[in-house]
Design a protein around this motif. Structure first.
Motif, PDB file in Angstrom:
ATOM      1  N   ALA A 203       1.078   1.002 -10.112  1.00  0.00           N
ATOM      2  CA  ALA A 203       0.587  -0.094  -9.269  1.00  0.00           C
ATOM      3  C   ALA A 203       0.387   0.384  -7.829  1.00  0.00           C
ATOM      4  O   ALA A 203      -0.665   0.125  -7.211  1.00  0.00           O
ATOM      5  CB  ALA A 203       1.554  -1.277  -9.309  1.00  0.00           C
ATOM      6  N   ARG A 204       1.376   1.076  -7.298  1.00  0.00           N
ATOM      7  CA  ARG A 204       1.244   1.558  -5.920  1.00  0.00           C
ATOM      8  C   ARG A 204       0.162   2.626  -5.808  1.00  0.00           C
ATOM      9  O   ARG A 204      -0.609   2.645  -4.828  1.00  0.00           O
ATOM     10  CB  ARG A 204       2.578   2.112  -5.426  1.00  0.00           C
ATOM     11  CG  ARG A 204       2.508   2.632  -3.998  1.00  0.00           C
ATOM     12  CD  ARG A 204       3.863   3.048  -3.493  1.00  0.00           C
ATOM     13  NE  ARG A 204       3.759   3.810  -2.261  1.00  0.00           N
ATOM     14  CZ  ARG A 204       4.771   4.413  -1.647  1.00  0.00           C
ATOM     15  NH1 ARG A 204       5.993   4.298  -2.149  1.00  0.00           N
ATOM     16  NH2 ARG A 204       4.590   5.112  -0.537  1.00  0.00           N
ATOM     17  N   VAL A 205       0.088   3.518  -6.791  1.00  0.00           N
ATOM     18  CA  VAL A 205      -0.955   4.544  -6.783  1.00  0.00           C
ATOM     19  C   VAL A 205      -2.333   3.900  -6.717  1.00  0.00           C
ATOM     20  O   VAL A 205      -3.198   4.303  -5.926  1.00  0.00           O
ATOM     21  CB  VAL A 205      -0.837   5.455  -8.022  1.00  0.00           C
ATOM     22  CG1 VAL A 205      -2.103   6.294  -8.212  1.00  0.00           C
ATOM     23  CG2 VAL A 205       0.383   6.364  -7.896  1.00  0.00           C
ATOM     24  N   MET A 206      -2.555   2.876  -7.529  1.00  0.00           N
ATOM     25  CA  MET A 206      -3.856   2.229  -7.551  1.00  0.00           C
ATOM     26  C   MET A 206      -4.137   1.486  -6.246  1.00  0.00           C
ATOM     27  O   MET A 206      -5.267   1.497  -5.743  1.00  0.00           O
ATOM     28  CB  MET A 206      -3.956   1.272  -8.735  1.00  0.00           C
ATOM     29  CG  MET A 206      -4.132   1.956 -10.069  1.00  0.00           C
ATOM     30  SD  MET A 206      -5.554   3.099 -10.119  1.00  0.00           S
ATOM     31  CE  MET A 206      -6.912   1.976  -9.774  1.00  0.00           C
ATOM     32  N   GLU A 207      -3.148   0.836  -5.707  1.00  0.00           N
ATOM     33  CA  GLU A 207      -3.344   0.132  -4.437  1.00  0.00           C
ATOM     34  C   GLU A 207      -3.747   1.108  -3.335  1.00  0.00           C
ATOM     35  O   GLU A 207      -4.675   0.834  -2.559  1.00  0.00           O
ATOM     36  CB  GLU A 207      -2.062  -0.616  -4.057  1.00  0.00           C
ATOM     37  CG  GLU A 207      -1.777  -1.822  -4.943  1.00  0.00           C
ATOM     38  CD  GLU A 207      -0.363  -2.352  -4.777  1.00  0.00           C
ATOM     39  OE1 GLU A 207       0.388  -1.796  -3.932  1.00  0.00           O
ATOM     40  OE2 GLU A 207      -0.005  -3.319  -5.475  1.00  0.00           O
ATOM     41  N   GLU A 208      -3.074   2.248  -3.284  1.00  0.00           N
ATOM     42  CA  GLU A 208      -3.409   3.246  -2.278  1.00  0.00           C
ATOM     43  C   GLU A 208      -4.775   3.863  -2.542  1.00  0.00           C
ATOM     44  O   GLU A 208      -5.562   4.094  -1.611  1.00  0.00           O
ATOM     45  CB  GLU A 208      -2.328   4.333  -2.247  1.00  0.00           C
ATOM     46  CG  GLU A 208      -0.981   3.836  -1.751  1.00  0.00           C
ATOM     47  CD  GLU A 208       0.074   4.934  -1.693  1.00  0.00           C
ATOM     48  OE1 GLU A 208      -0.258   6.090  -2.034  1.00  0.00           O
ATOM     49  OE2 GLU A 208       1.227   4.636  -1.310  1.00  0.00           O
ATOM     50  N   ALA A 209      -5.069   4.135  -3.821  1.00  0.00           N
ATOM     51  CA  ALA A 209      -6.343   4.752  -4.177  1.00  0.00           C
ATOM     52  C   ALA A 209      -7.519   3.835  -3.849  1.00  0.00           C
ATOM     53  O   ALA A 209      -8.534   4.272  -3.283  1.00  0.00           O
ATOM     54  CB  ALA A 209      -6.354   5.116  -5.660  1.00  0.00           C
ATOM     55  N   ILE A 210      -7.391   2.564  -4.201  1.00  0.00           N
ATOM     56  CA  ILE A 210      -8.473   1.610  -3.934  1.00  0.00           C
ATOM     57  C   ILE A 210      -8.697   1.450  -2.438  1.00  0.00           C
ATOM     58  O   ILE A 210      -9.837   1.375  -1.961  1.00  0.00           O
ATOM     59  CB  ILE A 210      -8.171   0.257  -4.603  1.00  0.00           C
ATOM     60  CG1 ILE A 210      -8.242   0.401  -6.127  1.00  0.00           C
ATOM     61  CG2 ILE A 210      -9.142  -0.827  -4.136  1.00  0.00           C
ATOM     62  CD1 ILE A 210      -7.681  -0.782  -6.886  1.00  0.00           C
ATOM     63  N   LYS A 211      -7.623   1.417  -1.692  1.00  0.00           N
ATOM     64  CA  LYS A 211      -7.742   1.331  -0.238  1.00  0.00           C
ATOM     65  C   LYS A 211      -8.499   2.527   0.309  1.00  0.00           C
ATOM     66  O   LYS A 211      -9.372   2.401   1.184  1.00  0.00           O
ATOM     67  CB  LYS A 211      -6.356   1.240   0.392  1.00  0.00           C
ATOM     68  CG  LYS A 211      -6.363   1.084   1.905  1.00  0.00           C
ATOM     69  CD  LYS A 211      -4.947   0.951   2.451  1.00  0.00           C
ATOM     70  CE  LYS A 211      -4.963   0.796   3.971  1.00  0.00           C
ATOM     71  NZ  LYS A 211      -3.579   0.666   4.511  1.00  0.00           N
TER      72      LYS A 211
END
Length: 298
Positions: A203-211
């Protein structure tokens, strides 16, 4: 997200130099991609397959195997992708090996000036002819889009580079060649290896990646190699690497991506039915496509 989707099949195995992955588009169709997307309410059009020559027609070796044939097929793909976007439709490309990303991204980048990319893959695909241990172009596709490699690959579509390093995030990497590691450090590419996924959580990886890929970009392309998943969940791939992203983590990643509503194009590649078990990997691809396009349990 655009509710008009155009499926484009690319039965390419020249970039992998291993038979079977050319049947990937048919396997994904057989696994029910049309029913999945229509059930989700999308206006679906299947444009058929790009014409790709058979490797038996050629004797090819060297730093860039089947270069001429890979370039020609990707030129066709770039034109097809560009046409569908020009017609106001979302291109969903089915591979085929990952060399087709060169054509997909070339077609998208004609319309999206500053393109972000999320690259799900066990590998970096950042080799060139000078660093590749095999000469297989499917391991060079991201490098070519960044402007590294053979001029025919780099300049495909008539312009280069297609991508900026700061607009790319690789997720799931766990098998990088020395030349790829050097390039990643040289250009400062954002890579979430399995170490970061285990440590931070998907979840955190995706949030950072999308940002990262959404910052100052005009849209995001998803390039998903099924070998990004663990071979237990996706056995039908040509270059499996143990210790990969789980089935559930993959769904979570694409569900979060769908919620962000930033995608302008997508491709799902490297499904090899010859190496598969009862078309399981193609079925996983269909389920993941559903998540990427907003499918939820409730």
């Amino acid at each position: 997200m655009n509710d008009k989707i155009s499926v484009i099949g690319v039965p390419m195995d020249l970039g992998a130099d291993r038979r079977g992955v050319d049947m990937g588009p048919s396997a994904i169709r057989y696994a029910g991609i049309a029913k999945k997307l229509e059930r989700l309410g999308f206006d679906l059009k299947d444009t058929g397959n790009i014409n790709v020559p058979q490797p038996e027609m050629y004797v090819e070796a060297g730093k860039y195997k089947y270069l001429e044939q890979v370039v020609k097929a990707n030129e066709q793909l770039a034109e097809a992708v560009s046409k569908e976007i020009g017609d106001g439709r979302f291109p969903l490309v089915l591979g085929g090996d990952h060399s087709i990303a060169i054509g997909t991204i070339a077609g998208v980048a004609k319309h999206v000036q500053n393109l972000g990319v999320i690259w799900f893959d066990a590998h970096g695909d950042l080799n060139t002819g000078e660093t590749s241990p095999s000469g297989n172009i499917h391991g060079m596709s991201l490098a070519a889009c960044l402007g590294y490699g053979h001029e025919r690959l780099v300049s495909l579509g008539g312009f280069f580079p297609k991508l900026k390093p700061e607009n790319i995030v690789i997720i799931g990497a766990r098998d990088l060649d020395p030349g790829e590691r050097a390039l990643i450090k040289e250009i400062g590419l954002n890579v979430y290896t399995m170490h970061e996924i285990d440590k931070l959580g998907m979840a955190r990886v995706m949030e950072e990646a999308i940002k990262q890929v959404s910052r100052e970009t005009d849209g995001v392309h998803l390039s998903l190699d099924l070998d990004g998943l663990d071979p237990h969940d996706a056995p039908g791939v040509g270059t499996p690497v143990i210790g990969g992203i789980s089935y559930r983590e993959s769904h979570l990643a694409l569900e979060i991506l769908a919620e962000a509503d930033v995608l302008v194009s997508a491709e799902f590649v490297e499904v090899n039915p010859i190496l598969d078990r009862e078309n399981a990997t193609a079925q996983v691809a269909v389920e993941l496509i559903g998540s990427a396009f907003g499918e939820k349990l409730l």
